[in-house]
Motif scaffolding. Structure first.
Motif, PDB file in Angstrom:
ATOM      1  N   ASP A 172      10.721 -39.648  87.924  1.00 23.22           N
ATOM      2  CA  ASP A 172       9.749 -39.373  88.991  1.00 23.22           C
ATOM      3  C   ASP A 172       8.397 -38.965  88.407  1.00 23.22           C
ATOM      4  OD1 ASP A 172      11.671 -39.940  90.852  1.00 23.22           O
ATOM      5  OD2 ASP A 172      12.144 -37.835  91.297  1.00 23.22           O
ATOM      6  N   LEU A 173       8.426 -38.177  87.338  1.00 20.23           N
ATOM      7  CA  LEU A 173       7.176 -37.738  86.716  1.00 20.23           C
ATOM      8  C   LEU A 173       6.366 -38.930  86.232  1.00 20.23           C
ATOM      9  CD1 LEU A 173       5.293 -35.542  85.569  1.00 20.23           C
ATOM     10  CD2 LEU A 173       6.732 -35.499  83.513  1.00 20.23           C
ATOM     11  N   PHE A 174       7.006 -39.847  85.557  1.00 17.59           N
ATOM     12  CA  PHE A 174       6.292 -41.001  85.013  1.00 17.59           C
ATOM     13  C   PHE A 174       5.894 -41.996  86.108  1.00 17.59           C
ATOM     14  CE2 PHE A 174       7.067 -39.330  80.992  1.00 17.59           C
ATOM     15  CZ  PHE A 174       6.524 -40.137  79.997  1.00 17.59           C
ATOM     16  N   ASN A 175       6.737 -42.148  87.116  1.00 21.09           N
ATOM     17  CA  ASN A 175       6.445 -43.122  88.164  1.00 21.09           C
ATOM     18  C   ASN A 175       5.415 -42.620  89.172  1.00 21.09           C
ATOM     19  OD1 ASN A 175       8.221 -45.108  87.196  1.00 21.09           O
ATOM     20  ND2 ASN A 175       9.970 -44.166  88.231  1.00 21.09           N
ATOM     21  N   ASN A 176       5.389 -41.320  89.400  1.00 19.05           N
ATOM     22  CA  ASN A 176       4.502 -40.761  90.429  1.00 19.05           C
ATOM     23  C   ASN A 176       3.229 -40.147  89.875  1.00 19.05           C
ATOM     24  OD1 ASN A 176       6.503 -41.459  92.280  1.00 19.05           O
ATOM     25  ND2 ASN A 176       7.476 -39.444  92.194  1.00 19.05           N
ATOM     26  N   ASN A 177       3.151 -39.995  88.555  1.00 22.87           N
ATOM     27  CA  ASN A 177       1.964 -39.386  87.928  1.00 22.87           C
ATOM     28  C   ASN A 177       1.494 -40.268  86.778  1.00 22.87           C
ATOM     29  OD1 ASN A 177       1.836 -36.421  89.172  1.00 22.87           O
ATOM     30  ND2 ASN A 177       3.980 -36.934  88.784  1.00 22.87           N
ATOM     31  N   PRO A 178       0.839 -41.381  87.098  1.00 24.63           N
ATOM     32  CA  PRO A 178       0.478 -42.359  86.055  1.00 24.63           C
ATOM     33  C   PRO A 178      -0.474 -41.806  84.997  1.00 24.63           C
ATOM     34  CG  PRO A 178      -0.605 -42.877  88.149  1.00 24.63           C
ATOM     35  CD  PRO A 178       0.409 -41.819  88.445  1.00 24.63           C
ATOM     36  N   GLU A 179      -1.168 -40.704  85.290  1.00 24.17           N
ATOM     37  CA  GLU A 179      -2.108 -40.139  84.315  1.00 24.17           C
ATOM     38  C   GLU A 179      -1.494 -39.013  83.494  1.00 24.17           C
ATOM     39  OE1 GLU A 179      -5.250 -41.373  83.772  1.00 24.17           O
ATOM     40  OE2 GLU A 179      -4.522 -42.941  85.118  1.00 24.17           O
ATOM     41  N   PHE A 180      -0.186 -38.735  83.678  1.00 22.71           N
ATOM     42  CA  PHE A 180       0.418 -37.637  82.916  1.00 22.71           C
ATOM     43  C   PHE A 180       0.386 -37.932  81.421  1.00 22.71           C
ATOM     44  CE2 PHE A 180       4.205 -35.776  80.851  1.00 22.71           C
ATOM     45  CZ  PHE A 180       3.861 -34.434  80.974  1.00 22.71           C
ATOM     46  N   LEU A 181       0.753 -39.156  81.048  1.00 20.46           N
ATOM     47  CA  LEU A 181       0.673 -39.579  79.642  1.00 20.46           C
ATOM     48  C   LEU A 181      -0.247 -40.785  79.566  1.00 20.46           C
ATOM     49  CD1 LEU A 181       1.585 -39.573  76.661  1.00 20.46           C
ATOM     50  CD2 LEU A 181       3.546 -40.986  77.343  1.00 20.46           C
ATOM     51  N   VAL A 182      -1.297 -40.657  78.799  1.00 24.56           N
ATOM     52  CA  VAL A 182      -2.221 -41.770  78.594  1.00 24.56           C
ATOM     53  C   VAL A 182      -2.320 -42.027  77.097  1.00 24.56           C
ATOM     54  CG1 VAL A 182      -3.554 -41.357  80.690  1.00 24.56           C
ATOM     55  CG2 VAL A 182      -4.231 -40.189  78.595  1.00 24.56           C
ATOM     56  N   PRO A 183      -2.581 -43.308  76.709  1.00 24.61           N
ATOM     57  CA  PRO A 183      -2.942 -44.443  77.548  1.00 24.61           C
ATOM     58  C   PRO A 183      -1.721 -45.096  78.190  1.00 24.61           C
ATOM     59  CG  PRO A 183      -2.883 -45.129  75.276  1.00 24.61           C
ATOM     60  CD  PRO A 183      -2.633 -43.640  75.271  1.00 24.61           C
ATOM     61  N   GLU A 184      -1.984 -46.105  78.999  1.00 27.53           N
ATOM     62  CA  GLU A 184      -0.938 -46.824  79.706  1.00 27.53           C
ATOM     63  C   GLU A 184       0.092 -47.407  78.742  1.00 27.53           C
ATOM     64  OE1 GLU A 184       0.818 -48.679  83.205  1.00 27.53           O
ATOM     65  OE2 GLU A 184      -0.714 -47.125  82.993  1.00 27.53           O
ATOM     66  N   SER A 185      -0.385 -47.933  77.620  1.00 27.32           N
ATOM     67  CA  SER A 185       0.540 -48.552  76.659  1.00 27.32           C
ATOM     68  C   SER A 185       1.533 -47.536  76.108  1.00 27.32           C
ATOM     69  CB  SER A 185      -0.248 -49.189  75.507  1.00 27.32           C
ATOM     70  OG  SER A 185      -1.032 -48.217  74.835  1.00 27.32           O
ATOM     71  N   ARG A 186       1.072 -46.299  75.860  1.00 31.35           N
ATOM     72  CA  ARG A 186       1.964 -45.265  75.337  1.00 31.35           C
ATOM     73  C   ARG A 186       2.952 -44.830  76.415  1.00 31.35           C
ATOM     74  NH1 ARG A 186      -0.223 -45.825  71.859  1.00 31.35           N
ATOM     75  NH2 ARG A 186      -1.789 -44.265  71.293  1.00 31.35           N
ATOM     76  N   LYS A 187       2.465 -44.714  77.654  1.00 32.48           N
ATOM     77  CA  LYS A 187       3.338 -44.335  78.760  1.00 32.48           C
ATOM     78  C   LYS A 187       4.469 -45.348  78.914  1.00 32.48           C
ATOM     79  CE  LYS A 187       2.608 -45.403  82.975  1.00 32.48           C
ATOM     80  NZ  LYS A 187       2.054 -45.620  84.334  1.00 32.48           N
ATOM     81  N   ASN A 188       4.115 -46.628  78.862  1.00 27.00           N
ATOM     82  CA  ASN A 188       5.137 -47.672  78.996  1.00 27.00           C
ATOM     83  C   ASN A 188       6.127 -47.640  77.835  1.00 27.00           C
ATOM     84  OD1 ASN A 188       3.911 -48.531  81.359  1.00 27.00           O
ATOM     85  ND2 ASN A 188       2.689 -50.112  80.337  1.00 27.00           N
ATOM     86  N   GLU A 189       5.619 -47.407  76.637  1.00 25.31           N
ATOM     87  CA  GLU A 189       6.479 -47.352  75.447  1.00 25.31           C
ATOM     88  C   GLU A 189       7.498 -46.223  75.568  1.00 25.31           C
ATOM     89  OE1 GLU A 189       5.967 -45.790  70.858  1.00 25.31           O
ATOM     90  OE2 GLU A 189       4.242 -46.693  71.861  1.00 25.31           O
ATOM     91  N   ILE A 190       7.034 -45.041  75.951  1.00 22.60           N
ATOM     92  CA  ILE A 190       7.935 -43.893  76.068  1.00 22.60           C
ATOM     93  C   ILE A 190       8.934 -44.108  77.202  1.00 22.60           C
ATOM     94  CG2 ILE A 190       8.060 -41.427  76.599  1.00 22.60           C
ATOM     95  CD1 ILE A 190       7.009 -42.010  73.809  1.00 22.60           C
ATOM     96  N   TYR A 191       8.445 -44.596  78.318  1.00 19.72           N
ATOM     97  CA  TYR A 191       9.326 -44.774  79.480  1.00 19.72           C
ATOM     98  C   TYR A 191      10.401 -45.835  79.202  1.00 19.72           C
ATOM     99  CZ  TYR A 191      10.926 -45.366  84.271  1.00 19.72           C
ATOM    100  OH  TYR A 191      11.706 -45.413  85.390  1.00 19.72           O
ATOM    101  N   ASN A 192       9.981 -46.970  78.686  1.00 18.33           N
ATOM    102  CA  ASN A 192      10.919 -48.086  78.492  1.00 18.33           C
ATOM    103  C   ASN A 192      11.905 -47.838  77.351  1.00 18.33           C
ATOM    104  OD1 ASN A 192       9.800 -49.617  80.586  1.00 18.33           O
ATOM    105  ND2 ASN A 192       8.246 -50.504  79.237  1.00 18.33           N
ATOM    106  N   ASN A 193      11.467 -47.119  76.309  1.00 18.10           N
ATOM    107  CA  ASN A 193      12.318 -46.936  75.127  1.00 18.10           C
ATOM    108  C   ASN A 193      13.157 -45.668  75.155  1.00 18.10           C
ATOM    109  OD1 ASN A 193      11.307 -49.312  74.070  1.00 18.10           O
ATOM    110  ND2 ASN A 193       9.744 -48.296  72.845  1.00 18.10           N
ATOM    111  N   PHE A 194      12.681 -44.632  75.862  1.00 18.42           N
ATOM    112  CA  PHE A 194      13.363 -43.339  75.766  1.00 18.42           C
ATOM    113  C   PHE A 194      13.813 -42.753  77.107  1.00 18.42           C
ATOM    114  CE2 PHE A 194      10.581 -43.627  72.034  1.00 18.42           C
ATOM    115  CZ  PHE A 194      11.509 -43.439  71.027  1.00 18.42           C
ATOM    116  N   ILE A 195      13.165 -43.134  78.197  1.00 19.03           N
ATOM    117  CA  ILE A 195      13.536 -42.571  79.499  1.00 19.03           C
ATOM    118  C   ILE A 195      14.418 -43.529  80.284  1.00 19.03           C
ATOM    119  CG2 ILE A 195      12.655 -41.739  81.713  1.00 19.03           C
ATOM    120  CD1 ILE A 195      10.191 -40.705  80.254  1.00 19.03           C
TER     121      ILE A 195
END
Length: 653
Positions: A172-195
Motif C-alpha cells: 500500500d505504501l508503494f502503490n499509494n505514495n508514488p513519491e515515497f521513494l524516488v526516482p521512479e526507476s528505483r521505486k520499481n526496482e525495489i518493489y518488483n525485486n523485494f516487495i
C-alpha cells in the motif's frame, strides 16, 4: 511561525576513509539545508557515524587498536573532511553515543515484547565489508553483488524481525505514495525485486562477535548494524529522551538522501521499523546514483576513489561542491573522469562565472571610477535580462521542492551565461567611446551588477567561499544577500564602490591537472595560482567562453514543424508556437514577434533545442527553444531552418 525542514544523510561506517562518493550524499543534503535556511525555514540537518559491527572490529584489530579507539580516530577524520567541505550539519550522531545506545536497547525490548522479534536459527551468506546478508541467487559469480568480495557462510542462533507481517502495509505504501521513494526507476526496482515476491523476515542479531549494542533480553546477542544505524534518524532528534523538543518539531523527516546501494534498507526495513513504533513515516527517500570511474562505483570497499581532501586542498571546496551538484542528474550514475572535472571547473566557474564578475568589475572601474552607476534606460535586452532574473528564484524553489539540485544550478548558470551574452550584445567598450551613450553604458553596468547579486545570492546554497568573495568585491550589504531581496529585480542598488581584487578561479591547465588527479603529480607541486584582475592577459571585451565537446553533446537538437502560431496576449515580443516533432507535439514560446507574423512561420521546419528544462513565460509553459540567427547591427533575426524536405523529429547533429 517558521516552516520546519529535516534533511539527513546516511551515517557512514567508521571503518576507513571517506571517498568522494560519501561526499556526494553529504554535499547534496547540505545544499538543501542551506537553500531552505535561505528561504527562512527552521532547518535540522543530521549526519553521523555508524560505529558497530564485525567489519569495524576486524579493522580495529588489524590496526592494533580497540574498536572504540579506532572509531574515535576515524570520526575525527570524518569531521575534518566535513569542515573542509563546509558541511553545516546541526547534529553529528554517533551510534556509540549513550542516548543512541539506550534507544536501540529500548526499541529491541519493545519489539520483542510486542512479538515483532522472535528467536530462531540463521544460516546464510554474509558480506563483512557491506554488513549485508545475501541469498545464493543474489550473488554474482559467487561473490557479493555490491563490492565483489567473497561472502562468508554464517550459521548461528539469531533473533528475527517479522518484516513479512507488514507485506500489505508495504504494498500500500508503494502503490499509494508514488513519491515515497524516488526516482521512479528505483521505486520499481525495489518493489518488483523485494516487495512483490514477498518480504522475508530479517535476521537482526549476531552472536559471533560482541562489538555492538547488546540486546536487553539476551546479552549474548548484539544488534544487527542496520537496525542500529537506521534508528539514528530518531535518536539524533532526541526521541525517547527527556530532551525531545527537536523530535516534536522536526519529525517526520522531509527527505533522507541515500545512495542507491542502500535504498533497500531505507525503503523497506526503515518504514516498517517506524510503523512498528507507531510513528509517522518519513516523507521521502531520495535514492541518488553513484559516482562511477570507468563504469565502476567509486567506493572505499573497492579502493578506486580519489581523495576528496587532496581535491579540496588543491582546488578549494567550491570546485568539488559545484562539480558534485552540477554533474547529475542525481537520479542517475555520474561518470567521473579527471578531464571532465577540470573542464567543468574551467567552463563554468572560470569562464562563465569568473569572467562575468571580472569583466563587470573591470568595466565599472574603468568606465565609472569604481562606482556602480544607476540605470537610466530600458531597452529590449534589459527587459529580457530582467525577466530571467525575476523568474530565477521561483524556478529554483520549484526544482528544490523535488530535490532537482542539478536543474536549479543549471538555471542559475543559464542566467550567468545570458549575462555574458548581454555584454557581447551591448558592447560596453563601444558605448564608452560615445558620450551620447553614457546613459546606456550606466544601465548596462548596473544590470550586470544586479544580475550578479541575484545569482550569487542563490549560489550561497551551493558554494561556501565564492559568494562572500563576490559580495565583498561589490560591497553588497547583508540585507541584499537574502532570498527576499531577489524576488524582484531592483533598480535602486547603485552608488556602491567596487574592488576588483583577485580573480575568483584560476584557469586550469587540463593536461597538468589530469596528471595530478590521476596520481602523477604530488599535491604540493605545480599548484594553480590565481592572477590579479589587472594581470589578466585578455581584454575583457575579447573573452571567449569556450565549452568542450562533452558540454555541447549534452544539447539535444531535432527538426520540428510549426503547425500553429499566435501572439501572446500582453507581450509584444512573444509568439506561442505549436511544434510537431515526430509523434510528439510541444508548445514553445519564442521572442520573435518583432520579426515574424504568426502566419509567416506556420509550416516552416525549424531546429529545436529539446532538452531545456521547461519554463513559464506569461503563464505559458515553454518546452524547448527555437534556434535563430541574430544580426544586431541590422536589427534582423532569422529562424534556423533546414534547406531541404525533412520530416519533423529528426536529430540535428
Amino acid at each position: 511561525m517558521k516552516d520546519n525542514y529535516y534533511v539527513s544523510t546516511p551515517i557512514y561506517y567508521a571503518s576507513g576513509r571517506l571517498t568522494v562518493g560519501h561526499c556526494f550524499s553529504t554535499v547534496l543534503a547540505d545544499i538543501c539545508a542551506r537553500f531552505y535556511r535561505l528561504k527562512g525555514y527552521d532547518v535540522f540537518y543530521a549526519t553521523g557515524s555508524d560505529e558497530h559491527g564485525l567489519k569495524i572490529a576486524r579493522v580495529a584489530e588489524s590496526n592494533k587498536m580497540t574498536p572504540q579507539q579506532f572509531v574515535d580516530k576515524t570520526v575525527a577524520e570524518f569531521k575534518k573532511i566535513w569542515d573542509m567541505l563546509g558541511i553545516t550539519y546541526d547534529k553529528f550522531i554517533r551510534t556509540t553515543d549513550e542516548h543512541h545506545v539506550k534507544l536501540v536497547e529500548d526499541v529491541y525490548d519493545k519489539l520483542y515484547k510486542n512479538g515483532d522479534i522472535y528467536l530462531s536459527q540463521y544460516e546464510g551468506l554474509y558480506c563483512v565489508p557491506c554488513e549485508t546478508f545475501f541469498t545464493e541467487s543474489q550473488l554474482v559469480d559467487g561473490k557479493c553483488p555490491d563490492c565483489g568480495r567473497p561472502v562468508e557462510l554464517t550459521k548461528e542462533e539469531s533473533y528475527f524481525l517479522r518484516l513479512s507481517k507488514y507485506q500489505k502495509f508495504m504494498e500500500d505504501l508503494f502503490n499509494n505514495n508514488p513519491e515515497f521513494l524516488v526516482p521512479e526507476s528505483r521505486k520499481n526496482e525495489i518493489y518488483n525485486n523485494f516487495i512483490k515476491p514477498g518480504i522475508t523476515d530479517l535476521c537482526v542479531s549476531r552472536t559471533t562477535f560482541d562489538w555492538g549494542i547488546k540486546l536487553p533480553f539476551n546479552d549474548k546477542h548484539v544488534a544487527y548494524v542496520w537496525i542500529d544505524a537506521l534508528l539514528n534518524y530518531l535518536s539524533v532528534l532526541g526521541y525517547n529522551t527527556d530532551n525531545d523538543e527537536n523530535f516534536k518539531k522536526f519529525w517526520p523527516c522531509d527527505v533522507h538522501f541515500v545512495g542507491r546501494d542502500i535504498s533497500r534498507f531505507h525503503s523497506i526495513i526503515w518504514p516498517i521499523l517506524v510503523k512498528m513504533l507507531d510513528l509517522p513515516l518519513p516523507k521521502q527517500i531520495h535514492s541518488h546514483g553513484f559516482i562511477t570511474l570507468k563504469g565502476d562505483k567509486i567506493s572505499k570497499s573497492k579502493s578506486n576513489g580519489f581523495n576528496p581532501v587532496s581535491i579540496v586542498e588543491r582546488y578549494g571546496a567550491d570546485a568539488l561542491r559545484y562539480y558534485l551538484a552540477k554533474e547529475g542528474p542525481i537520479f542517475n550514475d555520474i561518470p567521473y573522469t579527471s578531464e571532465q572535472f577540470v573542464n567543468t571547473i574551467n567552463s563554468d566557474l572560470c569562464n562563465d562565472l569568473g569572467n562575468l564578475v571580472s569583466r563587470t568589475l573591470a568595466m565599472i572601474t574603468q568606465y565609472n571610477g569604481k562606482v556602480v552607476p544607476s540605470p537610466k534606460v530600458k531597452d529590449q535586452e534589459e527587459i529580457d535580462l530582467e525577466e530571467k532574473c525575476n523568474s530565477l528564484l521561483a524556478t529554483c524553489e520549484e526544482y528544490f521542492s523535488k530535490q532537482r539540485i542539478h536543474d536549479a544550478i543549471n538555471a542559475v548558470f543559464s542566467v550567468i551565461s545570458f549575462a555574458n551574452k548581454y555584454i557581447d550584445i551591448t558592447e560596453p567598450w563601444k558605448l564608452s567611446k560615445d558620450e551620447s551613450k553614457k546613459d546606456k553604458l550606466d544601465t548596462v553596468l548596473y544590470y550586470l551588477t544586479e544580475t550578479i547579486r541575484i545569482c550569487t545570492t542563490i549560489l550561497q546554497a551551493y558554494l561556501i567561499d565564492t559568494p562572500n568573495k563576490i559580495f565583498t568585491k561589490f560591497n553588497t550589504p547583508e540585507d541584499l544577500r537574502t532570498f527576499d531581496s531577489i524576488r524582484k529585480f531592483s533598480h535602486d542598488n547603485y552608488g556602491k564602490e567596487v574592488e576588483k581584487g583577485d580573480n575568483l578561479f584560476p584557469r586550469l591547465d587540463v593536461k597538468k591537472e589530469m596528471e595530478f588527479l590521476d596520481g602523477g603529480v604530488p599535491a604540493e607541486e605545480n599548484k594553480p595560482e590565481l592572477k590579479k584582475d589587472n594581470q589578466t592577459e585578455e581584454k575583457h571585451e575579447n573573452v571567449v567562453n569556450f565549452i568542450n565537446y562533452d558540454d555541447f553533446a549534452k544539447v539535444k537538437l531535432c527538426t520540428g514543424k510549426i503547425i500553429a502560431s499566435e501572439k501572446v496576449e500582453g507581450a509584444d515580443k512573444l509568439l506561442k508556437n505549436t511544434i510537431e516533432m515526430g509523434s510528439e507535439t510541444r508548445t514553445i514560446v519564442s521572442g520573435i514577434a518583432k520579426y515574424y507574423k504568426p502566419e509567416e512561420i506556420v509550416g516552416k521546419t525549424v531546429v529545436v533545442v529539446t532538452n531545456l528544462a521547461p519554463r513559464k513565460l506569461r503563464g505559458i509553459e515553454s518546452q524547448g527553444m527555437l534556434l535563430c540567427a541574430v544580426d544586431e547591427e541590422k536589427d534582423t533575426l532569422s529562424l534556423v531552418t533546414v534547406d531541404r524536405e525533412m520530416k519533423s523529429g529528426k536529430e540535428v547533429c
